[in-house]
Design a protein around this motif. Structure first.
Motif, PDB file in Angstrom:
ATOM      1  N   LEU A  94     -32.738  22.342   1.869  1.00 20.60           N
ATOM      2  CA  LEU A  94     -33.420  21.244   1.196  1.00 20.60           C
ATOM      3  C   LEU A  94     -34.931  21.423   1.260  1.00 20.60           C
ATOM      4  CD1 LEU A  94     -33.177  18.409  -0.143  1.00 20.60           C
ATOM      5  CD2 LEU A  94     -33.388  17.462   2.165  1.00 20.60           C
ATOM      6  N   ARG A  95     -35.578  21.232   0.123  1.00 19.17           N
ATOM      7  CA  ARG A  95     -37.042  21.250   0.039  1.00 19.17           C
ATOM      8  C   ARG A  95     -37.491  19.964  -0.644  1.00 19.17           C
ATOM      9  NH1 ARG A  95     -40.857  23.638  -3.854  1.00 19.17           N
ATOM     10  NH2 ARG A  95     -42.858  23.963  -2.814  1.00 19.17           N
ATOM     11  N   LEU A  96     -38.493  19.315  -0.050  1.00 21.87           N
ATOM     12  CA  LEU A  96     -39.018  18.058  -0.565  1.00 21.87           C
ATOM     13  C   LEU A  96     -40.473  18.229  -0.965  1.00 21.87           C
ATOM     14  CD1 LEU A  96     -37.563  15.684   2.187  1.00 21.87           C
ATOM     15  CD2 LEU A  96     -36.593  16.126  -0.068  1.00 21.87           C
ATOM     16  N   VAL A  97     -40.840  17.696  -2.109  1.00 22.24           N
ATOM     17  CA  VAL A  97     -42.227  17.778  -2.571  1.00 22.24           C
ATOM     18  C   VAL A  97     -42.676  16.392  -3.021  1.00 22.24           C
ATOM     19  CG1 VAL A  97     -43.818  18.798  -4.211  1.00 22.24           C
ATOM     20  CG2 VAL A  97     -41.947  20.173  -3.287  1.00 22.24           C
ATOM     21  N   GLU A  98     -43.704  15.867  -2.343  1.00 25.26           N
ATOM     22  CA  GLU A  98     -44.260  14.571  -2.712  1.00 25.26           C
ATOM     23  C   GLU A  98     -45.366  14.741  -3.748  1.00 25.26           C
ATOM     24  OE1 GLU A  98     -43.573  14.398   1.856  1.00 25.26           O
ATOM     25  OE2 GLU A  98     -44.331  15.802   0.359  1.00 25.26           O
ATOM     26  N   SER A  99     -45.537  13.726  -4.569  1.00 26.98           N
ATOM     27  CA  SER A  99     -46.629  13.699  -5.535  1.00 26.98           C
ATOM     28  C   SER A  99     -46.979  12.248  -5.846  1.00 26.98           C
ATOM     29  CB  SER A  99     -46.246  14.443  -6.819  1.00 26.98           C
ATOM     30  OG  SER A  99     -45.137  13.833  -7.438  1.00 26.98           O
TER      31      SER A  99
ATOM     32  N   GLY B  88     -36.400   8.523   3.736  1.00 28.18           N
ATOM     33  CA  GLY B  88     -37.420   7.615   4.251  1.00 28.18           C
ATOM     34  C   GLY B  88     -38.804   8.015   3.796  1.00 28.18           C
ATOM     35  N   TRP B  89     -39.645   7.003   3.638  1.00 32.20           N
ATOM     36  CA  TRP B  89     -41.070   7.222   3.417  1.00 32.20           C
ATOM     37  C   TRP B  89     -41.792   6.877   4.713  1.00 32.20           C
ATOM     38  CZ3 TRP B  89     -43.373   9.616  -0.559  1.00 32.20           C
ATOM     39  CH2 TRP B  89     -42.664   9.734  -1.762  1.00 32.20           C
ATOM     40  N   PHE B  90     -42.582   7.809   5.185  1.00 35.09           N
ATOM     41  CA  PHE B  90     -43.372   7.653   6.394  1.00 35.09           C
ATOM     42  C   PHE B  90     -44.841   7.847   6.027  1.00 35.09           C
ATOM     43  CE2 PHE B  90     -40.131   7.874   9.825  1.00 35.09           C
ATOM     44  CZ  PHE B  90     -39.030   8.134   9.052  1.00 35.09           C
TER      45      PHE B  90
ATOM     46  N   CYS C 206     -42.258  12.048   2.591  1.00 35.58           N
ATOM     47  CA  CYS C 206     -40.857  11.663   2.491  1.00 35.58           C
ATOM     48  C   CYS C 206     -40.054  12.549   3.441  1.00 35.58           C
ATOM     49  CB  CYS C 206     -40.328  11.753   1.065  1.00 35.58           C
ATOM     50  SG  CYS C 206     -40.284  13.387   0.342  1.00 35.58           S
ATOM     51  N   ALA C 207     -38.972  11.976   3.920  1.00 38.57           N
ATOM     52  CA  ALA C 207     -38.122  12.654   4.885  1.00 38.57           C
ATOM     53  C   ALA C 207     -36.665  12.405   4.514  1.00 38.57           C
ATOM     54  CB  ALA C 207     -38.403  12.152   6.293  1.00 38.57           C
ATOM     55  N   ALA C 208     -35.823  13.334   4.878  1.00 39.39           N
ATOM     56  CA  ALA C 208     -34.402  13.232   4.568  1.00 39.39           C
ATOM     57  C   ALA C 208     -33.573  13.580   5.793  1.00 39.39           C
ATOM     58  CB  ALA C 208     -34.047  14.183   3.416  1.00 39.39           C
ATOM     59  N   ARG C 209     -32.511  12.802   5.979  1.00 36.15           N
ATOM     60  CA  ARG C 209     -31.542  13.115   7.020  1.00 36.15           C
ATOM     61  C   ARG C 209     -30.155  13.057   6.415  1.00 36.15           C
ATOM     62  NH1 ARG C 209     -32.053  10.304  12.719  1.00 36.15           N
ATOM     63  NH2 ARG C 209     -30.363  11.775  13.080  1.00 36.15           N
ATOM     64  N   ILE C 210     -29.369  14.075   6.687  1.00 34.37           N
ATOM     65  CA  ILE C 210     -28.042  14.128   6.102  1.00 34.37           C
ATOM     66  C   ILE C 210     -27.059  13.264   6.871  1.00 34.37           C
ATOM     67  CG2 ILE C 210     -27.148  16.121   7.382  1.00 34.37           C
ATOM     68  CD1 ILE C 210     -26.039  17.120   4.638  1.00 34.37           C
ATOM     69  N   ARG C 211     -27.430  12.915   8.093  1.00 32.07           N
ATOM     70  CA  ARG C 211     -26.561  12.079   8.905  1.00 32.07           C
ATOM     71  C   ARG C 211     -26.429  10.705   8.277  1.00 32.07           C
ATOM     72  NH1 ARG C 211     -27.663  10.201  15.188  1.00 32.07           N
ATOM     73  NH2 ARG C 211     -25.803   8.917  15.393  1.00 32.07           N
ATOM     74  N   LEU C 212     -25.248  10.124   8.352  1.00 31.70           N
ATOM     75  CA  LEU C 212     -25.021   8.777   7.868  1.00 31.70           C
ATOM     76  C   LEU C 212     -25.646   7.789   8.833  1.00 31.70           C
ATOM     77  CD1 LEU C 212     -23.696   6.927   5.773  1.00 31.70           C
ATOM     78  CD2 LEU C 212     -21.647   6.909   7.204  1.00 31.70           C
TER      79      LEU C 212
ATOM     80  N   GLU D 191     -35.247  15.501  10.879  1.00 32.52           N
ATOM     81  CA  GLU D 191     -35.518  15.258   9.471  1.00 32.52           C
ATOM     82  C   GLU D 191     -36.002  16.524   8.767  1.00 32.52           C
ATOM     83  OE1 GLU D 191     -37.111  13.718  11.962  1.00 32.52           O
ATOM     84  OE2 GLU D 191     -36.383  11.643  11.954  1.00 32.52           O
ATOM     85  N   SER D 192     -35.795  16.554   7.476  1.00 30.09           N
ATOM     86  CA  SER D 192     -36.468  17.508   6.600  1.00 30.09           C
ATOM     87  C   SER D 192     -37.653  16.768   5.997  1.00 30.09           C
ATOM     88  CB  SER D 192     -35.534  17.986   5.486  1.00 30.09           C
ATOM     89  OG  SER D 192     -34.436  18.683   6.007  1.00 30.09           O
ATOM     90  N   TRP D 193     -38.812  17.427   5.972  1.00 36.36           N
ATOM     91  CA  TRP D 193     -40.052  16.780   5.545  1.00 36.36           C
ATOM     92  C   TRP D 193     -40.668  17.472   4.348  1.00 36.36           C
ATOM     93  CZ3 TRP D 193     -41.622  12.322   7.844  1.00 36.36           C
ATOM     94  CH2 TRP D 193     -41.078  12.011   9.086  1.00 36.36           C
ATOM     95  N   GLY D 194     -41.354  16.659   3.539  1.00 39.16           N
ATOM     96  CA  GLY D 194     -42.233  17.223   2.538  1.00 39.16           C
ATOM     97  C   GLY D 194     -43.582  17.536   3.156  1.00 39.16           C
ATOM     98  N   GLN D 195     -44.499  18.014   2.314  1.00 38.63           N
ATOM     99  CA  GLN D 195     -45.817  18.428   2.810  1.00 38.63           C
ATOM    100  C   GLN D 195     -46.792  17.258   2.890  1.00 38.63           C
ATOM    101  OE1 GLN D 195     -44.952  18.594  -0.307  1.00 38.63           O
ATOM    102  NE2 GLN D 195     -46.749  17.846  -1.420  1.00 38.63           N
ATOM    103  N   GLY D 196     -46.444  16.142   2.268  1.00 34.24           N
ATOM    104  CA  GLY D 196     -47.283  14.956   2.299  1.00 34.24           C
ATOM    105  C   GLY D 196     -48.210  14.861   1.100  1.00 34.24           C
ATOM    106  N   THR D 197     -48.602  13.625   0.803  1.00 36.31           N
ATOM    107  CA  THR D 197     -49.573  13.364  -0.261  1.00 36.31           C
ATOM    108  C   THR D 197     -50.550  12.302   0.241  1.00 36.31           C
ATOM    109  OG1 THR D 197     -49.839  12.795  -2.612  1.00 36.31           O
ATOM    110  CG2 THR D 197     -48.120  11.613  -1.412  1.00 36.31           C
ATOM    111  N   GLN D 198     -51.829  12.534   0.020  1.00 37.85           N
ATOM    112  CA  GLN D 198     -52.860  11.643   0.536  1.00 37.85           C
ATOM    113  C   GLN D 198     -53.007  10.419  -0.356  1.00 37.85           C
ATOM    114  OE1 GLN D 198     -55.051  11.955   3.376  1.00 37.85           O
ATOM    115  NE2 GLN D 198     -55.563   9.844   2.797  1.00 37.85           N
ATOM    116  N   VAL D 199     -53.024   9.253   0.271  1.00 38.48           N
ATOM    117  CA  VAL D 199     -53.331   7.999  -0.411  1.00 38.48           C
ATOM    118  C   VAL D 199     -54.571   7.413   0.230  1.00 38.48           C
ATOM    119  CG1 VAL D 199     -52.571   5.637  -0.860  1.00 38.48           C
ATOM    120  CG2 VAL D 199     -50.951   7.537  -1.083  1.00 38.48           C
ATOM    121  N   THR D 200     -55.583   7.160  -0.578  1.00 35.52           N
ATOM    122  CA  THR D 200     -56.823   6.576  -0.085  1.00 35.52           C
ATOM    123  C   THR D 200     -57.123   5.310  -0.872  1.00 35.52           C
ATOM    124  OG1 THR D 200     -57.700   8.765   0.486  1.00 35.52           O
ATOM    125  CG2 THR D 200     -59.284   6.955   0.332  1.00 35.52           C
ATOM    126  N   VAL D 201     -57.259   4.214  -0.151  1.00 35.38           N
ATOM    127  CA  VAL D 201     -57.541   2.922  -0.776  1.00 35.38           C
ATOM    128  C   VAL D 201     -58.953   2.525  -0.377  1.00 35.38           C
ATOM    129  CG1 VAL D 201     -56.794   0.539  -1.104  1.00 35.38           C
ATOM    130  CG2 VAL D 201     -55.115   2.333  -0.574  1.00 35.38           C
TER     131      VAL D 201
END
Length: 128
Positions: free
Chosen positions: A2-7, A35-37, A96-102, A116-126
């Motif tokens: 699994l590969r995750l990519v946030e945008s 999950g979103w972390f 974002c993160a993913a777990r296959i466990r129920l 967890e499997s993790w994406g690389q992250g995306t920066q949010v600046t407010v």
């Protein structure tokens, strides 16, 4: 594997909105709780919103409840986080993160386990 990519991150003024996407490849997301972390400088990574495999159960942390909405489109292998009424304290790198466990979304968001499997992250600046 699994590969995750946030945008979808970026710079937004207080009160504004952003929509984050988490696109998966290498496996189907149907079998994963998602999950979103987020992690702000000097702080621990925290789970803010998580969603069950089917999308029927969601969980939100107190800091984002009523402002953020998590959803998933398993046909597109993608999970979304709609963020409204953004505040300066929402500034962080979002993962974002993913777990296959129920497990329940609340359990997913409760802590980082290392499984967890993790994406690389995306920066949010407010900021204004």
């Amino acid at each position: 594997q699994l590969r995750l990519v946030e945008s979808g991150g970026g710079l937004v003024q207080p009160g504004g909105s952003l929509r984050l996407s988490c696109a998966a490849s290498g496996a189907t997301l149907d079998y994963y709780t998602i999950g979103w972390f987020r992690q702000a400088p000097g702080k621990e990574r925290e789970g803010i919103s998580c969603i069950s495999r089917s999308g029927g159960i969601t969980y939100y942390g107190d800091s984002v409840k009523g402002r953020f909405t998590v959803s998933r489109d398993n046909a597109r292998n993608t999970v979304f986080l709609q963020m409204n009424s953004l505040k300066p304290e929402d500034t962080a790198v979002y993962y974002c993160a993913a777990r296959i466990r129920l497990l329940t979304p609340q359990a997913m968001c409760a802590r980082v386990t290392g499984n967890e499997s993790w994406g690389q992250g995306t920066q949010v600046t407010v900021s204004s």
